[in-house]
Design a protein around this motif. Structure first.
Motif, short mmCIF file in Angstrom:
data_model
loop_
_atom_site.label_atom_id
_atom_site.label_comp_id
_atom_site.label_asym_id
_atom_site.label_seq_id
_atom_site.Cartn_x
_atom_site.Cartn_y
_atom_site.Cartn_z
N CYS A 34 0.84 -1.19 0.00
CA CYS A 34 0.00 0.00 0.00
C CYS A 34 0.87 1.23 0.00
CB CYS A 34 -0.91 0.04 1.23
SG CYS A 34 -2.15 -1.26 1.29
N CYS A 56 -3.98 0.44 -2.50
CA CYS A 56 -3.43 -0.91 -2.37
C CYS A 56 -3.78 -1.70 -3.63
CB CYS A 56 -4.00 -1.61 -1.14
SG CYS A 56 -3.79 -0.69 0.41
N THR A 72 1.57 -6.32 -8.04
CA THR A 72 2.14 -5.77 -6.81
C THR A 72 3.66 -5.57 -6.92
OG1 THR A 72 2.34 -7.99 -5.87
CG2 THR A 72 0.34 -6.73 -5.33
#
Length: 184
Positions: free
Chosen positions: A77, A82, A106
Motif C-alpha cells: 500500500c 493498495c 504488486t
C-alpha cells in the motif's frame, strides 16, 4: 471491419518499427474517410501491463536484480491505495522472470518503493515517488516522449501514452539496448 463487431471494437491502432526506428507500418484508424484522427500517433491510452518492462528496466539498472532473482508477491500500500493482482490473491515467492511472465501487479509497485529506498529514502510514499521518477526517466531514455502523469499507479501502467511511443520504447529491447527514434 471483418471482425470488429465480434470483438466489440470499432477502432484500432498499430505501429510496426524496425529495431532502428524505421516505421514499417502504421494504422491509425478504421476508415480515413470517416475520421482523420490518427489513433497511433494522437490517441492517449493507458498501456496497462505493457508498461511494466520500463519498471523492470529501471529496477534492474538500480537494484541488484537478475532474471532469476526471487522476489515476493505480497500486498503493498502507498497511502490508501493498495493494488491487487488480477486474481485478487498473492503468489508468494517467485523468480523475476515468472513475475514478468505472469504480469503480477504488486511487484512493480514494490520495485518503485525499493528503487527509492536504494536512494536512501525510508518513508514508503517518498521512496515510491523517487522510484517513479527513476521509472519515468528510464522510459524517457528508452524513447517515450509522451508526458507521463505521476500517480502511485504509474508502475502498473496508469499513465497515458500513444501507440507510437510504446512501440518506440519497446524497440530498445530489439535494438540491443539502444534507443530507436521512429522515422518514416
Amino acid at each position: 471491419r471483418q471482425h470488429g463487431k465480434q470483438y466489440r471494437a470499432d477502432q484500432g491502432a498499430m505501429v510496426i518499427l524496425d529495431p532502428d526506428g524505421a516505421v514499417r507500418a502504421m494504422v491509425g484508424g478504421r476508415d480515413y474517410g470517416q475520421s482523420q484522427f490518427n489513433r497511433a500517433t494522437d490517441a492517449m491510452r493507458q498501456p496497462g501491463s505493457s508498461f511494466k518492462p520500463f519498471v523492470y528496466a529501471a529496477a534492474m539498472s538500480t537494484l541488484p536484480l537478475r532474471p532469476n532473482t526471487v522476489v515476493a508477491d505480497t500486498g503493498v500500500c502507498i497511502g490508501n491505495w493498495c493494488p491487487n493482482n488480477y486474481n485478487r490473491s498473492h503468489s508468494g515467492s517467485m523468480s523475476l522472470t515468472s513475475v514478468m511472465a505472469r504480469s503480477i501487479n504488486t511487484i512493480p509497485v514494490h520495485m518503485s518503493i525499493n528503487i527509492g529506498r536504494a536512494a536512501g529514502e525510508t518513508h514508503v510514499a517518498r521512496a515510491a515517488k523517487i522510484g517513479r521518477d527513476k521509472i519515468v526517466d528510464t522510459a524517457r531514455r528508452m524513447g517515450l516522449t509522451t508526458p507521463l502523469t505521476d500517480t502511485v499507479s504509474l508502475p502498473i501502467g496508469a499513465a497515458e501514452v500513444t501507440v507510437l511511443d510504446m512501440t518506440a520504447g519497446y524497440a530498445v529491447f530489439a535494438n540491443g539496448g539502444y534507443k530507436a527514434t521512429p522515422y518514416a
